[in-house]
Design a protein around this motif. Structure first.
Motif, PDB file in Angstrom:
ATOM      1  N   SER A  45      21.936  27.597 -13.099  1.00  0.00           N
ATOM      2  CA  SER A  45      21.888  26.409 -12.261  1.00  0.00           C
ATOM      3  C   SER A  45      21.909  25.165 -13.155  1.00  0.00           C
ATOM      4  O   SER A  45      21.945  25.261 -14.376  1.00  0.00           O
ATOM      5  CB  SER A  45      20.617  26.421 -11.413  1.00  0.00           C
ATOM      6  OG  SER A  45      19.472  26.316 -12.250  1.00  0.00           O
ATOM      7  N   ALA A 112      24.230  23.381  -3.765  1.00  0.00           N
ATOM      8  CA  ALA A 112      25.454  23.463  -2.964  1.00  0.00           C
ATOM      9  C   ALA A 112      26.706  23.427  -3.825  1.00  0.00           C
ATOM     10  O   ALA A 112      27.681  24.128  -3.553  1.00  0.00           O
ATOM     11  CB  ALA A 112      25.478  22.325  -1.941  1.00  0.00           C
ATOM     12  N   GLY A 113      26.694  22.613  -4.888  1.00  0.00           N
ATOM     13  CA  GLY A 113      27.880  22.505  -5.733  1.00  0.00           C
ATOM     14  C   GLY A 113      28.231  23.807  -6.410  1.00  0.00           C
ATOM     15  O   GLY A 113      29.404  24.215  -6.434  1.00  0.00           O
ATOM     16  N   LEU A 115      27.230  26.841  -5.465  1.00  0.00           N
ATOM     17  CA  LEU A 115      27.584  27.819  -4.441  1.00  0.00           C
ATOM     18  C   LEU A 115      29.043  27.663  -4.020  1.00  0.00           C
ATOM     19  O   LEU A 115      29.741  28.653  -3.797  1.00  0.00           O
ATOM     20  CB  LEU A 115      26.667  27.671  -3.227  1.00  0.00           C
ATOM     21  CG  LEU A 115      25.238  28.202  -3.373  1.00  0.00           C
ATOM     22  CD1 LEU A 115      24.425  27.840  -2.140  1.00  0.00           C
ATOM     23  CD2 LEU A 115      25.221  29.707  -3.612  1.00  0.00           C
ATOM     24  N   GLU A 116      29.500  26.437  -3.924  1.00  0.00           N
ATOM     25  CA  GLU A 116      30.898  26.211  -3.553  1.00  0.00           C
ATOM     26  C   GLU A 116      31.846  26.765  -4.606  1.00  0.00           C
ATOM     27  O   GLU A 116      32.861  27.385  -4.284  1.00  0.00           O
ATOM     28  CB  GLU A 116      31.143  24.716  -3.365  1.00  0.00           C
ATOM     29  CG  GLU A 116      32.559  24.380  -2.909  1.00  0.00           C
ATOM     30  CD  GLU A 116      32.759  22.901  -2.660  1.00  0.00           C
ATOM     31  OE1 GLU A 116      33.917  22.490  -2.441  1.00  0.00           O
ATOM     32  OE2 GLU A 116      31.763  22.151  -2.690  1.00  0.00           O
ATOM     33  N   ARG A 117      31.498  26.570  -5.874  1.00  0.00           N
ATOM     34  CA  ARG A 117      32.333  27.093  -6.956  1.00  0.00           C
ATOM     35  C   ARG A 117      32.312  28.617  -6.967  1.00  0.00           C
ATOM     36  O   ARG A 117      33.335  29.267  -7.234  1.00  0.00           O
ATOM     37  CB  ARG A 117      31.862  26.540  -8.296  1.00  0.00           C
ATOM     38  CG  ARG A 117      32.095  25.038  -8.456  1.00  0.00           C
ATOM     39  CD  ARG A 117      31.456  24.539  -9.748  1.00  0.00           C
ATOM     40  NE  ARG A 117      31.543  23.101  -9.891  1.00  0.00           N
ATOM     41  CZ  ARG A 117      32.537  22.449 -10.472  1.00  0.00           C
ATOM     42  NH1 ARG A 117      33.549  23.144 -10.971  1.00  0.00           N
ATOM     43  NH2 ARG A 117      32.532  21.136 -10.571  1.00  0.00           N
ATOM     44  N   HIS A 119      31.821  30.518  -4.362  1.00  0.00           N
ATOM     45  CA  HIS A 119      32.613  30.931  -3.204  1.00  0.00           C
ATOM     46  C   HIS A 119      34.104  30.904  -3.532  1.00  0.00           C
ATOM     47  O   HIS A 119      34.853  31.834  -3.189  1.00  0.00           O
ATOM     48  CB  HIS A 119      32.315  30.016  -2.020  1.00  0.00           C
ATOM     49  CG  HIS A 119      33.156  30.294  -0.806  1.00  0.00           C
ATOM     50  ND1 HIS A 119      34.360  29.648  -0.574  1.00  0.00           N
ATOM     51  CD2 HIS A 119      32.983  31.165   0.219  1.00  0.00           C
ATOM     52  CE1 HIS A 119      34.882  30.097   0.546  1.00  0.00           C
ATOM     53  NE2 HIS A 119      34.077  31.017   1.049  1.00  0.00           N
ATOM     54  N   ASP A 120      34.544  29.855  -4.215  1.00  0.00           N
ATOM     55  CA  ASP A 120      35.959  29.745  -4.576  1.00  0.00           C
ATOM     56  C   ASP A 120      36.362  30.865  -5.538  1.00  0.00           C
ATOM     57  O   ASP A 120      37.456  31.431  -5.416  1.00  0.00           O
ATOM     58  CB  ASP A 120      36.236  28.383  -5.219  1.00  0.00           C
ATOM     59  CG  ASP A 120      36.153  27.238  -4.209  1.00  0.00           C
ATOM     60  OD1 ASP A 120      36.211  27.510  -3.000  1.00  0.00           O
ATOM     61  OD2 ASP A 120      36.010  26.086  -4.653  1.00  0.00           O
ATOM     62  N   ARG A 123      36.703  34.038  -3.581  1.00  0.00           N
ATOM     63  CA  ARG A 123      37.912  33.974  -2.752  1.00  0.00           C
ATOM     64  C   ARG A 123      39.167  34.196  -3.586  1.00  0.00           C
ATOM     65  O   ARG A 123      40.161  34.755  -3.109  1.00  0.00           O
ATOM     66  CB  ARG A 123      37.975  32.621  -2.044  1.00  0.00           C
ATOM     67  CG  ARG A 123      39.139  32.473  -1.062  1.00  0.00           C
ATOM     68  CD  ARG A 123      39.056  31.135  -0.358  1.00  0.00           C
ATOM     69  NE  ARG A 123      39.054  30.042  -1.323  1.00  0.00           N
ATOM     70  CZ  ARG A 123      38.808  28.771  -1.002  1.00  0.00           C
ATOM     71  NH1 ARG A 123      38.504  28.461   0.252  1.00  0.00           N
ATOM     72  NH2 ARG A 123      38.845  27.832  -1.926  1.00  0.00           N
ATOM     73  N   ASP A 137      21.665  32.507   0.314  1.00  0.00           N
ATOM     74  CA  ASP A 137      23.049  32.034   0.306  1.00  0.00           C
ATOM     75  C   ASP A 137      23.828  32.624  -0.863  1.00  0.00           C
ATOM     76  O   ASP A 137      24.997  33.010  -0.717  1.00  0.00           O
ATOM     77  CB  ASP A 137      23.083  30.504   0.239  1.00  0.00           C
ATOM     78  CG  ASP A 137      22.557  29.851   1.514  1.00  0.00           C
ATOM     79  OD1 ASP A 137      22.668  30.484   2.585  1.00  0.00           O
ATOM     80  OD2 ASP A 137      22.037  28.728   1.429  1.00  0.00           O
ATOM     81  N   LEU A 141      27.110  35.687  -1.010  1.00  0.00           N
ATOM     82  CA  LEU A 141      28.388  35.563  -1.705  1.00  0.00           C
ATOM     83  C   LEU A 141      28.604  36.672  -2.729  1.00  0.00           C
ATOM     84  O   LEU A 141      29.737  36.957  -3.111  1.00  0.00           O
ATOM     85  CB  LEU A 141      28.464  34.209  -2.429  1.00  0.00           C
ATOM     86  CG  LEU A 141      28.573  32.960  -1.560  1.00  0.00           C
ATOM     87  CD1 LEU A 141      28.488  31.714  -2.441  1.00  0.00           C
ATOM     88  CD2 LEU A 141      29.878  32.960  -0.780  1.00  0.00           C
TER      89      LEU A 141
END
Length: 209
Positions: A45, A112-113, A115-117, A119-120, A123, A137, A141
């Protein structure tokens, strides 16, 4: 923590789930990186940087003959003048994809930042693993996750006063290297490793991280 201390810790934890749990997670990690020849990304983190685990995995990669376990440490902040192996920023996660493994290690909420990375990266085809304090969360993922206990295991007489995330990381990294030793050459490899451990107990390794 050297192999002798890891062995003693496993004896203390023999009546709990943690020896099997850390070996299982280590097997998932090893199984994710070896078929693709590596590509292990390690990130924490914004407030927690798992450089200690990076160093231990690097050692296990050398000792076990599995270079795939050697990680790339991805950092939220890269100080000026950092050596190349410590100068990989979060932009590296944008390029993570199929055949790569992203191991997220943090005792706190990843944010959140991040987690978004993550997730990408998933994906795009990367395998996501989490070693943390149990963030829901992040676990949603992850393809596999292991949460460190908030305190000592219940019903363990003489257990360490604090089986924290750092201790769990030691158990996972040690298991990742041990489980890779090939059976036909096991005796020789075991003697070689004992010799290296003996050297390590009498002189600290040169700083690399």
């Amino acid at each position: 923590m050297d192999a002798v201390r890891v062995a003693l810790l496993r004896e203390v934890l023999a009546g709990t789930e943690w020896v099997a749990a850390t070996r299982r997670f280590a097997g998932t990690l090893r199984g994710a990186v070896t078929p693709h020849g590596g590509g292990l990304l390690l990130v924490g983190s914004a407030e927690y940087e798992p450089w200690h685990l990076a160093a231990h995995l690097d050692d296990e990669a050398a000792w076990s003959g599995l270079p795939e376990l050697s990680p790339t440490l991805v950092r939220h902040r890269v100080p000026g003048g950092a050596p190349a192996h410590l100068a990989v920023g979060l932009g590296r996660l944008a390029a993570a994809g199929r055949g790569e493994t992203l191991l997220v290690v943090t005792p706190e909420q990843p944010g959140a930042g991040l987690l978004e990375r993550v997730h990408d990266a998933r994906r795009n085809g990367a395998t996501v693993l989490a070693l943390d304090g149990g963030d829901r969360d992040l676990h949603a993922l992850a393809h596999d996750a292991l949460a460190a206990p908030p305190g000592p295991p219940e019903g363990t007489d003489g257990a360490p006063s604090d089986l924290d995330l750092d201790t769990v990381q030691h158990l996972v990294s040690a298991a990742a290297g041990e489980n890779s030793l090939p059976a036909p050459r096991g005796h020789r490899r075991f003697r070689d490793r004992l010799a290296r451990l003996a050297d390590g107990l009498t002189a600290p390794p040169p700083p690399r991280w």
